[in-house]
Design an enzyme around this catalytic site. Structure first.
Site, mmCIF file in Angstrom:
data_model
loop_
_atom_site.group_PDB
_atom_site.id
_atom_site.type_symbol
_atom_site.label_atom_id
_atom_site.label_comp_id
_atom_site.label_asym_id
_atom_site.label_seq_id
_atom_site.Cartn_x
_atom_site.Cartn_y
_atom_site.Cartn_z
ATOM 1 N N LYS A 157 0.852 -1.187 0.126
ATOM 2 C CA LYS A 157 -0.037 -0.126 -0.139
ATOM 3 C C LYS A 157 0.847 1.327 0.080
ATOM 4 C CE LYS A 157 -2.199 -0.829 3.722
ATOM 5 N NZ LYS A 157 -1.709 -2.013 4.283
ATOM 6 N N ARG A 211 -11.129 -0.403 8.416
ATOM 7 C CA ARG A 211 -10.598 -2.081 8.623
ATOM 8 C C ARG A 211 -11.598 -2.921 9.338
ATOM 9 N NH1 ARG A 211 -4.221 -1.443 11.000
ATOM 10 N NH2 ARG A 211 -3.446 -0.207 9.006
ATOM 11 N N ARG A 242 11.272 -5.765 6.744
ATOM 12 C CA ARG A 242 10.998 -4.184 6.656
ATOM 13 C C ARG A 242 11.436 -3.204 7.765
ATOM 14 N NH1 ARG A 242 4.922 -2.863 5.696
ATOM 15 N NH2 ARG A 242 4.715 -3.415 8.029
ATOM 16 N N ARG A 281 9.651 -1.528 13.314
ATOM 17 C CA ARG A 281 8.577 -1.178 14.056
ATOM 18 C C ARG A 281 8.201 -2.128 14.778
ATOM 19 N NH1 ARG A 281 4.855 1.178 9.064
ATOM 20 N NH2 ARG A 281 4.131 -0.921 9.393
ATOM 21 N N ARG A 329 -2.073 -9.903 13.169
ATOM 22 C CA ARG A 329 -2.374 -8.851 12.458
ATOM 23 C C ARG A 329 -3.270 -9.316 10.959
ATOM 24 N NH1 ARG A 329 2.675 -5.333 11.628
ATOM 25 N NH2 ARG A 329 1.147 -4.103 10.385
#
Length: 282
Positions: A76, A152, A187, A216, A227
């Protein structure tokens, strides 16, 4: 009195070089003759005709309002960057808004972090108002917006509709779960520039940048699987709220191919708006 006209006496003599020396008129005949004379002496004047043309007021099509959805690491962020570069939309990331709140150390940030660490959705009373306030700012209203990763859940979508926020297009990026996990775990974030890197697919340019990269707190394998489970439980309910304006795109292809499909959809929408601005008013 050659060449003279006397209108005072009831019997008037009209003289002209071609008339007889003395002509006597009275009553109606005087009126008719004097009218003929005046017509000969005065050219007829016709008032010009004007056609008033009122230009039709040009109606500017409203700015685009786009939502983009997908599981964590579906691409995204990359697509949002490409979209905003071309179309000038204001990129609004619900995740970034939440992380900024967490960094600030606010009470809402503390509560949000507790839920995010468990892989749960942040309560609506926290995130909905944050998103609403950002969408209501002048830059988003004037330039259009690209809402990233939100809503969401069906309750969040219902709340947005209640506030009057309706997207023109809902984009869904679909990526296999094993690829998503690999993308998330590798990431990294550059805290100086805010740029996202990946240790395998998009490594940092220099060792200096690599040394300062951070991960993160919710980008571990354990948390991403939580998630993904939450995402999969809610995605079908969200899509049902935007039935008819949703496009699904395979997000495991090269980013250029993914963007080409998105770009085509947005270009066609703009072309339709320019042809008939009233067709897509929202």
């Amino acid at each position: 009195m050659a060449g003279c006209v006397n209108y005072i006496s009831p019997h008037v003599t009209l003289c002209s070089p071609r008339a007889s020396p003395s002509l006597s008129f009275s009553g109606d005949s005087l009126f008719r003759e004097s009218t003929k004379f005046l017509r000969r002496r005065s050219p007829s004047i016709t008032a010009p005709r004007f056609q008033v043309v009122v230009a039709a007021e040009k109606t500017e099509p409203p700015p685009l309002k786009i939502m983009i959805s997908g599981a964590p690491a579906s691409g995204k962020g990359t697509q949002c960057e490409l979209i905003t570069q071309k179309y000038g939309l204001v990129h609004i990331s619900a995740g970034d808004l939440l992380r900024a709140e967490i960094t600030s150390g606010s009470e809402n940030g503390r509560l949000a972090k507790e839920h995010m660490e468990k892989g749960q959705l942040v309560p609506n009373e926290i995130v909905v108002m944050m998103v609403k306030d950002r969408l209501s700012q002048t830059d988003a209203e004037q330039n259009g917006w690209l809402l990233d990763g939100y809503p969401r859940s069906s309750s969040q979508a219902t709340a947005l509709k209640g506030f009057g926020f309706h997207p023109d297009l809902f984009i869904v990026l679909e990526v296999p779960e094993d690829i998503l996990v690999e993308r998330v775990v590798g990431r990294r974030l550059d805290p100086v520039t805010g740029k996202i890197y990946h240790l395998k697919y998009s490594p940092p340019e220099t060792e200096e940048i690599a040394a300062r990269l951070t991960q993160r707190f919710d980008d571990t394998e354990e948390k991403v699987k939580l998630r993904l489970k939450t995402h999969n439980q809610n995605v079908s309910d969200v899509l049902s709220m935007y039935d008819g304006i949703t496009i699904k795109i395979k997000g495991n292809r090269p980013k250029e191919e993914v963007f080409t499909q998105i770009d085509t959809a947005l270009s066609e929408m703009l072309q339709q708006r320019n042809t008939d601005p009233s067709s897509l008013l929202s």
